[in-house]
Design a protein around this motif. Structure first.
Motif, PDB file in Angstrom:
ATOM      1  N   GLN A 100       0.860  -1.192   0.000  1.00 38.28           N
ATOM      2  CA  GLN A 100       0.000   0.000   0.000  1.00 38.28           C
ATOM      3  C   GLN A 100       0.890   1.234   0.000  1.00 38.28           C
ATOM      4  OE1 GLN A 100      -2.510   0.923   3.456  1.00 38.28           O
ATOM      5  NE2 GLN A 100      -4.193   1.447   2.072  1.00 38.28           N
ATOM      6  N   ASN A 104      -2.399   5.057  -6.005  1.00 36.33           N
ATOM      7  CA  ASN A 104      -2.646   3.764  -6.649  1.00 36.33           C
ATOM      8  C   ASN A 104      -1.802   3.562  -7.900  1.00 36.33           C
ATOM      9  OD1 ASN A 104      -4.482   2.909  -4.748  1.00 36.33           O
ATOM     10  ND2 ASN A 104      -6.275   3.627  -5.889  1.00 36.33           N
ATOM     11  N   TYR A 126      -5.105   3.034  -1.721  1.00 31.53           N
ATOM     12  CA  TYR A 126      -4.528   3.931  -0.710  1.00 31.53           C
ATOM     13  C   TYR A 126      -5.576   4.519   0.227  1.00 31.53           C
ATOM     14  CZ  TYR A 126      -6.165   8.105  -3.241  1.00 31.53           C
ATOM     15  OH  TYR A 126      -6.942   9.071  -3.826  1.00 31.53           O
TER      16      TYR A 126
END
Length: 252
Positions: A100, A104, A126
């Motif tokens: 993460q 993105n 995210y």
């Protein structure tokens, strides 16, 4: 004296040579691209195998009754601080860390160590809580031609594949989760956004859409309160269409 045919052949030879050289150049370029792609696939496969070797318990060392995940998250996050989870689907290639980032895009074409690679990484949106406590969490992954990453998700278009793989497993540093599969469906990427499914604010609408378009019949239904997890990948026939596997997040 040179005949007319011989003179024409002589005049055409330089052009023929140019065409042959151009064709050879195209062939070399194509072979180079194929070779580069294969090297990228190999690099990605080797990297993930190395990660598994480092962070997973060797066979036989983990008791079936053990409550702790068999992923060494301390080791995983020491090497890859952006790792938030580990996703598995027994009997498939899905056995990867979940990353993460602050957006993105970062892990779309990067391995967990940040190295550029066309395989990319599985990554959590995210906007989603890293503990998967949100109403809807979303994990993205590529549908790779070498059948790695999320390529096998499209197999949920076959009822027998669902029958053999009715659930996935997710581990985080603090908990293990079972992911019973509820639905699988195709949806244009634009429609996914236009309907607001990416915000997770209306899970009932998402469930209704998924139920109306599912490609298999599940033995599990959403209990109406558990968090949902969507696994998203491009379809093999159109990279502007997503295949979505929608799961329910349950504590193991």
């Amino acid at each position: 004296m040179m005949s007319k045919n011989k003179r024409n052949k002589a005049k055409g030879s330089p052009l023929l040579l140019v065409l042959e050289l151009a064709l050879a150049g195209v062939m070399l370029f194509c072979l180079g691209k194929i070779g580069y792609t294969l090297l990228q696939y190999r690099k990605g496969a080797d990297t993930y195998e190395s990660i598994r070797t480092v962070v997973t318990a060797p066979a036989g060392e983990k008791s079936e009754a053990a409550e702790e995940p068999d992923i060494d998250f301390a080791a995983l996050q020491n090497l890859y601080p952006d790792a938030v989870a580990w996703l598995r689907c027994e009997g498939t290639v899905i056995d990867y860390p979940v990353m993460q980032a602050a957006d993105n895009d970062y892990y779309l074409r990067r391995l967990p160590d940040g190295t550029w690679n066309m395989s990319g990484s599985l990554f959590l949106d995210y906007r989603c809580p890293a503990d998967f406590s949100g109403t809807l969490s979303m994990i993205y992954g590529h549908n790779m031609n070498d059948e790695s990453m999320f390529a096998c998700l499209e197999n949920y278009t076959d009822q027998s594949w669902y029958n053999d793989h009715p659930a996935l497993e997710l581990s985080t540093p603090d908990a293990d989760f079972s992911l019973p599969v509820l639905y699988g469906f195709e949806i244009p990427a634009v429609e996914w956004l236009d309907r607001g499914f990416d915000t997770g604010t209306d899970p009932a609408a998402l469930i209704d859409y998924a139920a109306a378009h599912t490609t298999f019949v599940s033995s599990t239904g959403w209990d109406g309160s558990s968090p949902l997890l969507a696994l998203l990948t491009c379809t093999s026939h159109d990279d502007q269409v997503r295949y979505v596997v929608l799961c329910q997040v349950q504590a193991s």
